[in-house]
Scaffold this active site. Structure first.
Site, PDB file in Angstrom:
ATOM      1  N   SER A  84       0.514  -0.945  -0.302  1.00  0.00           N
ATOM      2  CA  SER A  84       0.043  -0.067  -0.258  1.00  0.00           C
ATOM      3  C   SER A  84       0.769   1.510   0.342  1.00  0.00           C
ATOM      4  CB  SER A  84      -0.518  -0.170   1.553  1.00  0.00           C
ATOM      5  OG  SER A  84      -1.782   1.139   1.475  1.00  0.00           O
ATOM      6  N   ASP A 113       9.763   5.589  -9.804  1.00  0.00           N
ATOM      7  CA  ASP A 113       9.893   6.040 -10.944  1.00  0.00           C
ATOM      8  C   ASP A 113      10.284   7.197 -11.595  1.00  0.00           C
ATOM      9  OD1 ASP A 113       7.818   3.701 -12.081  1.00  0.00           O
ATOM     10  OD2 ASP A 113       5.692   5.428 -11.582  1.00  0.00           O
ATOM     11  N   LYS A 121      -0.241  -3.982  -2.916  1.00  0.00           N
ATOM     12  CA  LYS A 121      -1.688  -3.805  -3.048  1.00  0.00           C
ATOM     13  C   LYS A 121      -2.294  -2.260  -3.585  1.00  0.00           C
ATOM     14  CE  LYS A 121      -4.919  -2.509   0.453  1.00  0.00           C
ATOM     15  NZ  LYS A 121      -4.745  -0.479  -0.250  1.00  0.00           N
TER      16      LYS A 121
END
Length: 542
Positions: free
Chosen positions: A289, A300, A314
């Site tokens: 999460s 990223d 998740k």
């Protein structure tokens, strides 16, 4: 004239759109109202006419849970106790005995007493089984017995518990317990700092910042942020933690939903604490999460090198919605997407196999980081550098989930007194004892392949192929069983890692475990070596 013409065309179009929307809403509303009326009538008639006495509250609780079971495991009905537990997890504060516990029908198991907590001062240890709280027998208590451990600050509680077959008692005075988001920070070497972020409660970003500032005051120039085992928490805190390392105005995560108001993009809002410090983030299969938001976003944005093993996966966002009588519905409202556009949700709860289990994603889409590196969706965050001892495998998961590692550590603790962590070492003899313990415990687990083979054999289809094929199937099942036994040796490195983690906490608490990590944990040693080699570190991010 043109304006008038546009109005004449536009008004009918808008009218049709409103009519369609209103009609769609009306149909949905009617269907919901219809089903509620059917259920209410059925529920009333059942309770009034059933041959035996019914418990309306228990029936309703079962009905709600069964209804939600068809969705995902994060969409949950929360009664008053659940709501309070949720509040504690968010705020990190409550009044109680200060221990991690696990509920069973007939007992409460002490999993870990916090250092210097009331439970610790009273001498409670991991593995103790609480069977009575004051005058309440846990086995006869129908609700969540662990709630009885909480109470007013400075109030007393008497516990009856079993330890290694003997029954003992302890009187404990409850205290205010603060659950730190950052339970430990320190220096790996003169230039490398180490911060453990164990949960994303309301203290997460503040305590992370304070830890980094303290380490920078001690001269560190590079950093390892440990998110292993962090199950997540508040989305807002995940964004704030990212903001410590990336500049203002950077996209961290976006959410997409069928409900338009839940479609949002979240950007950093503040000046960063340090946007240049070389950074490594550690993750494993229990990082989920909010941990995946932080590690995925920093990956990223090419802001950190991610080391460890693939995260949990998740990618679903929940929001608590208030109901009546102090209850709430924690409902999945959207999916979240990292800056590159990937959703890392691993399991598809809307497509299930014949056993009713969610299907695991097997097709992954490629995305690009800010610098053009390839990353993939659909299966958690995949680290830039993988650590063998942290890789997920079925045998290690099963040993943990079935408490075999925990129970072995309990027995080991009482048979091996250790006072100095420098003398701690799990020997070959110890591992041999562990394998004997596993065998004696009757430990079993079933793989997906075994389930499918057994289903096929029970269906009778293999008999149609003749006795020889039937014998081959039976031999294959035996071979799988044998391979499971040998896998305790195959994944020895992974299992020893879990055993060491559990054992060190028994002797030296969490603090001792993290101090041990600084010099002995493979992921941390790898991280510190990488950070010291700036050319190699930068080459990974390019």
């Amino acid at each position: 004239m043109k304006k008038l013409l546009r109005k004449r065309v536009l008004i009918p179009v808008l009218a049709v759109f409103v009519l369609i929307s209103a009609s769609s809403f009306k149909n949905d509303f009617f269907e919901i109202a219809k089903q509620i009326e059917i259920f209410t009538t059925m529920f009333k008639e059942l309770n009034m006419n059933y041959v035996d006495e019914t418990n309306p509250a228990e029936l309703m609780d079962t009905a709600i849970k069964n209804m939600l079971d068809d969705l995902d495991p994060y969409t949950q009905f929360m009664n008053e106790q659940d709501v309070e537990e949720f509040r504690i997890r968010k705020n990190g504060e409550y009044s109680g005995i200060g221990a991690v516990v696990r509920n069973y029908p007939d007992k409460i198991l002490i999993v870990e007493p916090y250092k210097d907590s009331p439970a610790d001062k009273a001498g409670l240890k991991a593995g103790d089984e609480i069977i009575k709280i004051d005058d309440v027998d846990v086995s006869e208590y129908n609700e969540d017995a662990s709630e009885l451990l909480k109470g007013a600050n400075n109030s007393q509680i008497k516990l009856t518990y079993k330890r290694q077959g003997a029954t003992e008692t302890a009187t404990i005075e409850r205290e205010e317990i603060e659950i730190d988001a950052v339970p430990f920070y320190g220096k790996i070497d003169d230039k490398t700092g180490y911060v453990v972020l164990s949960r994303f409660n309301r203290k997460a970003s503040k305590q992370t910042q304070e830890a980094i500032e303290a380490l920078k005051a001690q001269g560190i120039e590079r950093l390892v942020l440990d998110l292993r085992g962090n199950p997540g928490g508040l989305l807002s805190e995940a964004i704030e933690v990212c903001n410590l390392f990336v500049p203002k105005g950077e996209l961290i995560v976006s959410t997409k939903s069928k409900v338009k108001k839940f479609n949002q993009a979240y950007y950093t809002k503040r000046k960063p604490l340090d946007e240049n410090i070389p950074l490594v983030v550690l993750i494993n299969g229990r990082s989920a999460s909010a941990s995946e938001i932080v590690s995925g976003a920093l990956q990223d944005l090419d802001r950190a090198v991610i080391i460890g093993s693939q995260s949990f996966g998740k990618g679903l966002v929940q929001r608590p919605l208030k109901l009546v009588y102090g209850t709430q519905l924690k409902v999945t409202i959207s999916r979240y997407y990292t800056p590159s556009g990937r959703c890392i949700q691993s399991l598809d709860y809307w497509h299930r196999d014949e056993q009713g289990n969610a299907v695991k994603n097997t097709q992954f889409n490629e995305f690009k980081t800010k610098n053009g590196r390839k990353v993939y969706d659909g299966g958690g965050v995949i680290p830039d550098l993988k650590i063998e001892a942290l890789q997920n495998n079925a045998i290690t998961r099963a040993l943990i989930q079935n408490n075999v590692v925990f129970d072995y550590a309990t027995n080991y603790y009482y048979n091996h007194p250790i006072s100095d962590m420098s003398n701690f070492e799990l020997t070959e003899s110890d591992y041999s004892d562990f394998k004997s313990f596993v065998a004696a415990a009757g430990f079993e687990y079933e793989t997906k392949t075994e389930r499918e083979l057994k289903d096929l054999m029970s269906s009778g289809e293999t008999k149609d192929f003749g006795a020889e094929v039937q014998a081959d199937y039976e031999k294959l099942l035996k071979d799988i069983q044998q391979s499971k036994i040998s896998s305790i040796d195959t994944f020895k490195k992974n299992i020893i890692k879990e055993l060491e983690d559990e054992l060190i906490k028994r002797y030296f608490y969490q603090e001792g475990l993290y101090n041990y990590y600084l010099k002995n944990d493979e992921a941390i040693v790898t991280s510190s070596k990488l950070l010291a080699d700036s050319a190699k570190f930068n080459s990974i991010l390019q």
